[in-house]
Write a protein that holds these residues in place. Structure first.
Motif, PDB file in Angstrom:
ATOM      1  N   ARG A  15       0.830  -1.219   0.000  1.00 34.65           N
ATOM      2  CA  ARG A  15       0.000   0.000   0.000  1.00 34.65           C
ATOM      3  C   ARG A  15       0.860   1.263   0.000  1.00 34.65           C
ATOM      4  NH1 ARG A  15      -3.546  -2.746   3.400  1.00 34.65           N
ATOM      5  NH2 ARG A  15      -2.598  -1.893   5.267  1.00 34.65           N
ATOM      6  N   LEU A  16       1.947   1.230   0.740  1.00 32.28           N
ATOM      7  CA  LEU A  16       2.799   2.429   0.851  1.00 32.28           C
ATOM      8  C   LEU A  16       3.694   2.625  -0.368  1.00 32.28           C
ATOM      9  CD1 LEU A  16       3.762   2.016   4.592  1.00 32.28           C
ATOM     10  CD2 LEU A  16       2.549   3.985   3.647  1.00 32.28           C
ATOM     11  N   ASP A  17       3.911   1.550  -1.073  1.00 27.37           N
ATOM     12  CA  ASP A  17       4.723   1.564  -2.311  1.00 27.37           C
ATOM     13  C   ASP A  17       6.109   2.173  -2.083  1.00 27.37           C
ATOM     14  OD1 ASP A  17       5.137   0.957  -4.938  1.00 27.37           O
ATOM     15  OD2 ASP A  17       4.319   2.852  -5.689  1.00 27.37           O
ATOM     16  N   ALA A  18       6.419   3.281  -2.736  1.00 26.74           N
ATOM     17  CA  ALA A  18       7.775   3.853  -2.640  1.00 26.74           C
ATOM     18  C   ALA A  18       8.037   4.507  -1.288  1.00 26.74           C
ATOM     19  CB  ALA A  18       7.977   4.865  -3.752  1.00 26.74           C
ATOM     20  N   GLU A  19       6.972   4.702  -0.506  1.00 26.72           N
ATOM     21  CA  GLU A  19       7.116   5.349   0.806  1.00 26.72           C
ATOM     22  C   GLU A  19       7.153   4.331   1.945  1.00 26.72           C
ATOM     23  OE1 GLU A  19       7.719   8.563   1.844  1.00 26.72           O
ATOM     24  OE2 GLU A  19       8.216   8.677  -0.283  1.00 26.72           O
ATOM     25  N   ALA A  20       7.437   3.057   1.612  1.00 23.40           N
ATOM     26  CA  ALA A  20       7.430   2.022   2.659  1.00 23.40           C
ATOM     27  C   ALA A  20       8.756   1.997   3.402  1.00 23.40           C
ATOM     28  CB  ALA A  20       7.147   0.666   2.027  1.00 23.40           C
ATOM     29  N   TYR A  21       8.710   2.370   4.653  1.00 26.69           N
ATOM     30  CA  TYR A  21       9.880   2.256   5.546  1.00 26.69           C
ATOM     31  C   TYR A  21       9.364   2.064   6.971  1.00 26.69           C
ATOM     32  CZ  TYR A  21       9.023   7.159   6.740  1.00 26.69           C
ATOM     33  OH  TYR A  21       8.442   8.319   7.165  1.00 26.69           O
ATOM     34  N   GLY A  22      10.277   1.718   7.904  1.00 29.08           N
ATOM     35  CA  GLY A  22       9.901   1.337   9.266  1.00 29.08           C
ATOM     36  C   GLY A  22       8.732   2.075   9.886  1.00 29.08           C
ATOM     37  N   ALA A  23       8.894   3.387  10.123  1.00 31.79           N
ATOM     38  CA  ALA A  23       7.868   4.148  10.850  1.00 31.79           C
ATOM     39  C   ALA A  23       6.548   4.198  10.075  1.00 31.79           C
ATOM     40  CB  ALA A  23       8.371   5.561  11.123  1.00 31.79           C
ATOM     41  N   ALA A  24       6.640   4.352   8.736  1.00 30.52           N
ATOM     42  CA  ALA A  24       5.425   4.453   7.920  1.00 30.52           C
ATOM     43  C   ALA A  24       4.662   3.126   7.941  1.00 30.52           C
ATOM     44  CB  ALA A  24       5.797   4.831   6.489  1.00 30.52           C
ATOM     45  N   ILE A  25       5.386   2.020   7.857  1.00 29.20           N
ATOM     46  CA  ILE A  25       4.740   0.694   7.902  1.00 29.20           C
ATOM     47  C   ILE A  25       4.059   0.496   9.254  1.00 29.20           C
ATOM     48  CG2 ILE A  25       5.170  -1.810   7.887  1.00 29.20           C
ATOM     49  CD1 ILE A  25       7.456  -1.267   5.897  1.00 29.20           C
ATOM     50  N   ARG A  26       4.739   0.912  10.287  1.00 30.04           N
ATOM     51  CA  ARG A  26       4.187   0.778  11.641  1.00 30.04           C
ATOM     52  C   ARG A  26       2.850   1.538  11.749  1.00 30.04           C
ATOM     53  NH1 ARG A  26       6.531   1.371  17.487  1.00 30.04           N
ATOM     54  NH2 ARG A  26       4.870   2.539  18.431  1.00 30.04           N
ATOM     55  N   GLU A  56      12.800  -6.785   0.047  1.00 30.09           N
ATOM     56  CA  GLU A  56      14.176  -6.267  -0.047  1.00 30.09           C
ATOM     57  C   GLU A  56      14.225  -5.004   0.790  1.00 30.09           C
ATOM     58  OE1 GLU A  56      15.129  -7.491  -4.684  1.00 30.09           O
ATOM     59  OE2 GLU A  56      14.420  -5.477  -4.186  1.00 30.09           O
ATOM     60  N   THR A  57      15.333  -4.788   1.491  1.00 28.57           N
ATOM     61  CA  THR A  57      15.446  -3.531   2.243  1.00 28.57           C
ATOM     62  C   THR A  57      16.777  -2.861   1.924  1.00 28.57           C
ATOM     63  OG1 THR A  57      16.530  -4.384   4.226  1.00 28.57           O
ATOM     64  CG2 THR A  57      14.143  -4.554   4.187  1.00 28.57           C
ATOM     65  N   TRP A  58      16.795  -1.552   2.058  1.00 28.83           N
ATOM     66  CA  TRP A  58      18.020  -0.786   1.861  1.00 28.83           C
ATOM     67  C   TRP A  58      17.911   0.509   2.652  1.00 28.83           C
ATOM     68  CZ3 TRP A  58      13.904  -0.876  -1.312  1.00 28.83           C
ATOM     69  CH2 TRP A  58      13.425   0.339  -1.813  1.00 28.83           C
ATOM     70  N   MET A  59      19.051   1.125   2.907  1.00 29.86           N
ATOM     71  CA  MET A  59      19.020   2.347   3.706  1.00 29.86           C
ATOM     72  C   MET A  59      18.747   3.547   2.795  1.00 29.86           C
ATOM     73  SD  MET A  59      19.235   1.262   6.705  1.00 29.86           S
ATOM     74  CE  MET A  59      19.365   2.735   7.695  1.00 29.86           C
ATOM     75  N   GLY A  60      17.731   4.321   3.166  1.00 30.46           N
ATOM     76  CA  GLY A  60      17.359   5.498   2.376  1.00 30.46           C
ATOM     77  C   GLY A  60      18.051   6.744   2.895  1.00 30.46           C
ATOM     78  N   SER A  61      17.505   7.867   2.480  1.00 38.40           N
ATOM     79  CA  SER A  61      18.152   9.130   2.857  1.00 38.40           C
ATOM     80  C   SER A  61      17.766   9.549   4.280  1.00 38.40           C
ATOM     81  CB  SER A  61      17.721  10.219   1.882  1.00 38.40           C
ATOM     82  OG  SER A  61      16.316  10.256   1.856  1.00 38.40           O
ATOM     83  N   HIS A  65      13.431  15.711  10.197  1.00 35.73           N
ATOM     84  CA  HIS A  65      12.438  15.357  11.219  1.00 35.73           C
ATOM     85  C   HIS A  65      12.695  13.971  11.824  1.00 35.73           C
ATOM     86  CE1 HIS A  65      10.621  13.317   7.833  1.00 35.73           C
ATOM     87  NE2 HIS A  65       9.749  12.740   8.619  1.00 35.73           N
ATOM     88  N   ARG A  66      13.698  13.254  11.290  1.00 37.61           N
ATOM     89  CA  ARG A  66      14.111  11.974  11.902  1.00 37.61           C
ATOM     90  C   ARG A  66      15.414  12.162  12.677  1.00 37.61           C
ATOM     91  NH1 ARG A  66      12.276   7.155  10.203  1.00 37.61           N
ATOM     92  NH2 ARG A  66      14.333   6.217  10.322  1.00 37.61           N
ATOM     93  N   GLY A  67      15.751  13.387  12.966  1.00 42.97           N
ATOM     94  CA  GLY A  67      16.977  13.659  13.713  1.00 42.97           C
ATOM     95  C   GLY A  67      18.217  13.343  12.896  1.00 42.97           C
ATOM     96  N   GLY A  68      18.086  13.472  11.575  1.00 45.90           N
ATOM     97  CA  GLY A  68      19.234  13.224  10.693  1.00 45.90           C
ATOM     98  C   GLY A  68      19.543  11.743  10.506  1.00 45.90           C
ATOM     99  N   ARG A  69      18.583  10.893  10.850  1.00 45.21           N
ATOM    100  CA  ARG A  69      18.802   9.445  10.717  1.00 45.21           C
ATOM    101  C   ARG A  69      18.179   8.913   9.428  1.00 45.21           C
ATOM    102  NH1 ARG A  69      21.942   7.166  14.963  1.00 45.21           N
ATOM    103  NH2 ARG A  69      21.668   8.480  16.774  1.00 45.21           N
ATOM    104  N   SER A  70      18.799   7.855   8.900  1.00 44.02           N
ATOM    105  CA  SER A  70      18.301   7.262   7.646  1.00 44.02           C
ATOM    106  C   SER A  70      17.083   6.379   7.887  1.00 44.02           C
ATOM    107  CB  SER A  70      19.389   6.408   7.008  1.00 44.02           C
ATOM    108  OG  SER A  70      20.571   7.113   6.909  1.00 44.02           O
ATOM    109  N   LYS A  71      16.339   6.135   6.776  1.00 48.10           N
ATOM    110  CA  LYS A  71      15.170   5.240   6.850  1.00 48.10           C
ATOM    111  C   LYS A  71      15.581   3.876   6.324  1.00 48.10           C
ATOM    112  CE  LYS A  71      12.029   8.964   5.484  1.00 48.10           C
ATOM    113  NZ  LYS A  71      11.346   9.550   4.329  1.00 48.10           N
ATOM    114  N   ARG A  72      14.946   2.834   6.854  1.00 49.68           N
ATOM    115  CA  ARG A  72      15.158   1.516   6.258  1.00 49.68           C
ATOM    116  C   ARG A  72      14.003   1.284   5.286  1.00 49.68           C
ATOM    117  NH1 ARG A  72      15.842  -4.293   9.359  1.00 49.68           N
ATOM    118  NH2 ARG A  72      16.126  -5.546   7.504  1.00 49.68           N
ATOM    119  N   MET A  73      14.290   1.480   4.007  1.00 51.40           N
ATOM    120  CA  MET A  73      13.263   1.372   2.983  1.00 51.40           C
ATOM    121  C   MET A  73      12.957  -0.102   2.697  1.00 51.40           C
ATOM    122  SD  MET A  73      12.927   4.587   2.536  1.00 51.40           S
ATOM    123  CE  MET A  73      11.677   4.554   1.260  1.00 51.40           C
ATOM    124  N   VAL A  74      11.687  -0.364   2.346  1.00 52.49           N
ATOM    125  CA  VAL A  74      11.257  -1.757   2.129  1.00 52.49           C
ATOM    126  C   VAL A  74      10.536  -1.874   0.787  1.00 52.49           C
ATOM    127  CG1 VAL A  74       9.939  -3.675   3.108  1.00 52.49           C
ATOM    128  CG2 VAL A  74      10.902  -1.966   4.637  1.00 52.49           C
TER     129      VAL A  74
END
Lengths: 109, 295
Positions: A15-26, A56-61, A65-74
């Protein structure tokens, strides 16, 4: 076969498609199930699904607002789509004739 | 403040990428610090539980932390006690403590056993780090507790407490006297030596394994050969004291003590991590050979 939470996670990822990462999935899982989804359950399940080759997962930008931390994209893989489809069919087949299935179709509870 | 510190400590146990992802999620979801601590702790505990699903961490716990940790503590404590007695007598009276051995042989015995403990500890730590994976936090903690309990620190704490009670005139007269030189030679010095011989090499081995550095064929064989040679030397020199006493008394006094087989068996137990490394090397070598045949 997939577990229930694994299926929820795959469905949220699609459902989230290109915006799928940890916090968004949660948030997506919490909105659809109206239940709490813990970080522990989320990330251990992501690891398991990745091991099975269903995602598949990879580290995004990193963002401010994430305190300069990367997202784990899915992203879901072809095998993941196949496994989720199979799970959905099994649930549908096994629900056939159950009172809640009739109720969904407009029958008496 | 304490929650921030806890978050920092908990996330440091995770890999860098996962650390980034979860801390970012916590910030994005605007979680309270207290909630974040609970959630992150849940993640770490789940991952720890998963780590114990394989046999390797169990082998490390049952095979290294237990027998190797305990035996190494005992062997190093024995060597260090001998050294402490020698050092105290020399410091007090200016002569070595005579136990029937010549000074040269006493030094030789000490050097071999010290080198052996360093080697066993390093290899034990390396294999512990290799086998444990994510379960290292548990295995490493228990390993350090074995050291703490059996080697020095606990004894030193008890000794210090007794000294303090003595200074405050709270000790019964019978339990005295304990003077400063005895405290230094029987508590501080053994602790320092056991830390250097046992704990530091073991932690260095664990660190090497955690950094994912492989030993390679030459280093593994060299290490295994060194361990085997030191085992023989320590078994051999371990009997010198008995022989010296027998010779000194012209055969009238047989102090008894373990036979060479009884001295050798514990050394085999503490050396099994070296055997494991050689076995692992041979398995990897065979797998590489099979791969090259296929390609």
């Amino acid at each position: 076969m997939l577990g229930e939470f694994e299926y929820l996670l795959l469905a949220a990822t699609v459902r989230l498609d290109a915006e799928a990462y940890g916090a968004a999935i949660r948030l997506e899982i919490e909105n659809s199930t109206r239940q709490n989804c813990s970080i522990g359950a989320l990330y251990t399940t992501l690891d398991r699904l990745e091991e099975k080759g269903l995602i598949e997962t990879w580290m995004g930008s990193a963002t401010r607002h994430r305190g300069g931390r990367s997202k784990r994209m899915v992203r879901i893989t072809a095998r993941g789509i196949k496994a989720a489809t199979e799970f959905y069919r099994v649930v549908n087949r096994s629900s056939s004739g159950a009172p809640w299935e009739t109720n969904r179709a407009g029958g008496r509870p | 403040m304490i929650y921030k510190w806890l978050i920092n400590r908990i996330t440091r146990t995770l890999e860098t990428e996962l650390q980034d992802a979860v801390v970012g999620d916590v910030a994005e979801l605007k979680m309270s610090d207290r909630r974040a601590v609970c959630e992150l702790l849940g993640l770490v505990l789940r991952r720890q539980a998963l780590a114990w699903k394989t046999w390797q961490p169990w082998l490390a716990l049952v095979g290294i932390v237990g027998p190797v940790g305990v035996l190494l503590s005992r062997i190093s404590a024995g060597a260090v006690t001998n050294f402490s007695i020698q050092a105290l007598v020399y410091w007090k009276y200016g002569v070595p403590y005579s136990n029937g051995l010549t000074e040269a042989r006493e030094i030789e015995t000490l050097v071999y056993v010290s080198l052996a403990v360093i080697c066993w500890s390093w290899v034990g730590g390396f294999v512990l780090g290799t086998l444990s994976g994510d379960a290292l936090y548990v295995n490493g903690t228990v390993f350090c507790l074995v050291w703490f309990y059996l080697c020095g620190p606990l004894g030193m704490l008890v000794y210090s407490a007794r000294l303090l009670l003595n200074a405050l005139h709270l000790m019964p007269h019978r339990a005295l006297p304990h003077n400063l030189s005895e405290f230094i030679f029987f508590a501080v010095l053994p602790l320092m030596l056991e830390t250097l011989l046992f704990l530091v090499p073991a932690l260095a081995g664990i660190r090497q394994a955690r950094l994912g550095r492989r030993l390679g064929v030459r280093r593994t064989i060299l290490l295994a050969s060194a361990v085997a040679t030191l085992n023989v030397l320590v078994t051999w020199t371990g009997g010198w004291r008995q022989i010296a006493l027998e010779q000194w008394s012209e055969g009238k006094w047989n102090p008894g003590g373990p036979s060479w087989q009884e001295r050798f068996v514990p050394l085999l137990v503490v050396s099994w991590p070296a055997v494991y490394l050689v076995a692992l090397l041979s398995v990897q070598h065979r797998a590489d050979k099979r791969k090259s045949l296929i390609t």
